[in-house]
Design a protein around this motif. Structure first.
Motif, PDB file in Angstrom:
ATOM      1  N   UNK A 259     -10.098   3.902   3.004  1.00  0.00           N
ATOM      2  CA  UNK A 259      -8.986   4.822   2.706  1.00  0.00           C
ATOM      3  C   UNK A 259      -8.473   4.599   1.292  1.00  0.00           C
ATOM      4  N   UNK A 260      -8.275   3.324   0.953  1.00  0.00           N
ATOM      5  CA  UNK A 260      -7.725   2.991  -0.361  1.00  0.00           C
ATOM      6  C   UNK A 260      -8.668   3.465  -1.461  1.00  0.00           C
ATOM      7  N   UNK A 261      -9.965   3.265  -1.268  1.00  0.00           N
ATOM      8  CA  UNK A 261     -10.906   3.640  -2.325  1.00  0.00           C
ATOM      9  C   UNK A 261     -10.945   5.158  -2.494  1.00  0.00           C
ATOM     10  N   UNK A 262     -10.854   5.845  -1.356  1.00  0.00           N
ATOM     11  CA  UNK A 262     -10.810   7.306  -1.424  1.00  0.00           C
ATOM     12  C   UNK A 262      -9.554   7.783  -2.168  1.00  0.00           C
ATOM     13  N   UNK A 263      -8.467   7.052  -1.975  1.00  0.00           N
ATOM     14  CA  UNK A 263      -7.180   7.438  -2.580  1.00  0.00           C
ATOM     15  C   UNK A 263      -6.931   6.701  -3.898  1.00  0.00           C
TER      16      UNK A 263
ATOM     17  N   UNK B  35      -0.472   3.817   4.600  1.00  0.00           N
ATOM     18  CA  UNK B  35       0.091   3.127   5.767  1.00  0.00           C
ATOM     19  C   UNK B  35       0.231   4.088   6.948  1.00  0.00           C
ATOM     20  N   UNK B  36       0.636   5.331   6.673  1.00  0.00           N
ATOM     21  CA  UNK B  36       0.767   6.322   7.750  1.00  0.00           C
ATOM     22  C   UNK B  36      -0.592   6.606   8.388  1.00  0.00           C
TER      23      UNK B  36
ATOM     24  N   UNK C 137      -5.019   3.221  13.957  1.00  0.00           N
ATOM     25  CA  UNK C 137      -5.139   1.856  14.473  1.00  0.00           C
ATOM     26  C   UNK C 137      -5.655   1.824  15.924  1.00  0.00           C
ATOM     27  N   UNK C 138      -5.318   2.858  16.704  1.00  0.00           N
ATOM     28  CA  UNK C 138      -5.774   2.914  18.101  1.00  0.00           C
ATOM     29  C   UNK C 138      -7.256   3.251  18.217  1.00  0.00           C
ATOM     30  N   UNK C 139      -7.818   3.790  17.132  1.00  0.00           N
ATOM     31  CA  UNK C 139      -9.249   4.165  17.185  1.00  0.00           C
ATOM     32  C   UNK C 139     -10.141   3.110  16.531  1.00  0.00           C
TER      33      UNK C 139
ATOM     34  N   UNK D 233       0.841  -1.198   0.000  1.00  0.00           N
ATOM     35  CA  UNK D 233       0.000   0.000   0.000  1.00  0.00           C
ATOM     36  C   UNK D 233       0.879   1.253   0.000  1.00  0.00           C
ATOM     37  N   UNK D 234       0.396   2.343  -0.599  1.00  0.00           N
ATOM     38  CA  UNK D 234       1.185   3.585  -0.609  1.00  0.00           C
ATOM     39  C   UNK D 234       1.490   4.044   0.819  1.00  0.00           C
ATOM     40  N   UNK D 235       2.657   4.691   0.984  1.00  0.00           N
ATOM     41  CA  UNK D 235       3.106   5.172   2.292  1.00  0.00           C
ATOM     42  C   UNK D 235       2.066   6.027   3.001  1.00  0.00           C
ATOM     43  N   UNK D 236       1.345   6.895   2.255  1.00  0.00           N
ATOM     44  CA  UNK D 236       0.344   7.782   2.895  1.00  0.00           C
ATOM     45  C   UNK D 236      -0.757   6.942   3.549  1.00  0.00           C
TER      46      UNK D 236
END
Ligand code: PMP
Length: 375
Positions: free
Chosen positions: A256-260, A42-43, A49-51, A37-40
């Motif tokens: 996230x991926x679909x948005x990006x 993953x960031x 991840x905590x939410x 996955x692109x770095x953005x």
């Protein structure tokens, strides 16, 4: 120790899907995207991840994701169903439209899960084999069989895995007109082929389209796929599906991926370009027959394919997929388009393996080569 009562007799002849867990340096066997996955993304995932709320069940219908998928495809939320990979949705279709006393029409050689799911769900299997020479669908035979009735689901992998070719759109339209069976057009490789039956959904209620996040969107490890279909079809599938099969992490990342998704365009174009390089490189090797492809993999035929497969793995640590034991795919291997260096390594390995075979044949088979031929 007690004795175990045997499993259902129907499972006796069933072979599990070949999910290979073999160590190699270069993995070109599963049609995955070579890029993570692109770095953005993953960031963003790291900070989210905590939410996630791991203690809570996921949204059973992935409604947030459904809405985005519907909007992007000019449909309503009720036209979309999200599953644990395309695999789960194929099984759901077989449970809902197949089952004992019903039948699926398949066009082998094709994605093996269709036949496995038919078998597991007790669905009758009606194979209409593809043409031996080029894996084109036998259009006349399929249309004739479909119009005879007694078929409840027809599955068309488009492009077809593992052969890579598309069927003509006109054939799918004829098929949709010839039957009231559900026609599943599996567009798992749509982002590479750029061909979709979506525009025909409005006129053909029996059309169901399958897509996945596993290939173009680098998410094979998270398991998200989706169906586009009439609300009536989605409602029936909801009765058979596992309620929480798409977990919170998978839903969050897929959203996230679909948005990006625009950020994946360049990578997809690169894969298409590298596919053509791979195709060209393979076809320039003597004794290799390459089949045209619209997906992110290339099917080719080479003598003693299983021995070539083994040499690729054991001498070059390159893993491809061996189809040589599949009826209709004798001597066929399938290679996924990898990163540039991976493809180059694969082509160099093929060149070396075939050159040493030619040398062995020319100078009288060496003991080693003879052993290979015998295996
Ligand atoms: N359909 C086809 C034609 C495929 O090749 C695959 C992946 N091998 C799938 C569906 C399922 O993909 P996933 O479950 O990863 O979404």
């Amino acid at each position: 120790m007690g004795v175990i009562r045997p499993a259902r007799p129907a499972l006796e002849d069933l072979v599990p899907y070949e999910a290979k867990d073999i160590d190699a340096e270069v993995y070109l066997h599963a049609n995955e995207n070579p890029a993570d996955l692109p770095g953005e993304v993953l960031d963003r995932l790291a900070s989210r991840i905590r939410e996630i709320g791991f203690n809570r069940y996921p949204d059973p219908l992935s409604n947030g994701l459904r809405e985005r998928l519907a909007e992007a495809n000019g449909l309503e939320r009720d036209n979309v169903l999200v599953g644990n990979g395309g695999d789960e949705l194929i099984f759901d279709l077989m449970l809902a439209w197949g089952g004992p006393g019903r039948a699926m029409l398949d066009m082998p050689p094709t994605f093996s899960m269709y036949a496995i799911d038919a078998s597991v769900s007790g669905t009758g299997y009606v194979p209409v084999p593809r043409m031996a020479a080029d894996f084109a669908v036998d259009e006349e035979a399929v249309l004739e069989r479909a119009s005879q009735g007694g078929v409840d689901i027809v599955v068309v992998s488009n492009p077809n895995n593992p052969t890579g070719n598309l069927v003509p759109e006109t054939f799918i339209i004829d098929l949709l007109n010839a039957t009231d069976a559900l026609v599943l057009v599996d567009e798992a490789y749509f982002e590479f082929s750029r061909h979709t039956m979506r525009p025909h959904m409005d006129r053909h209620e029996n059309l169901v389209i399958l897509r996945t996040f596993s290939k173009a969107f680098s998410m094979a490890g998270l398991r998200v796929g989706y169906l586009l279909a009439q609300p009536l079809v989605i409602r029936e599938l909801m009765k058979v599906r596992q309620p929480y099969s798409v977990d919170r992490v998978a839903q969050a990342v897929a959203k996230m991926v679909f948005q990006e998704r625009a950020a994946f365009e360049a990578g997809i174009r690169d894969i298409i370009r590298r596919r053509d390089v791979l195709l060209h490189g393979l076809s320039s090797l003597p004794d290799v027959r390459v089949f045209p492809t619209e997906a992110n993999f290339v099917m080719f035929r080479v003598e003693h394919a299983s021995a070539v497969w083994r040499d690729l793995l054991h001498e070059h640590s390159v893993l491809v997929r061996d189809f040589s034991r599949t009826p209709g795919l004798e001597d066929c291997l399938r290679v996924t388009v990898g990163a540039e260096a991976e493809n180059a390594r694969f082509l160099a390995a093929m060149d070396e393996i075939l050159a040493s075979r030619r040398a062995a044949n020319h100078f009288g088979a060496s003991a080693k080569a003879r052993r290979h031929e015998d295996e």
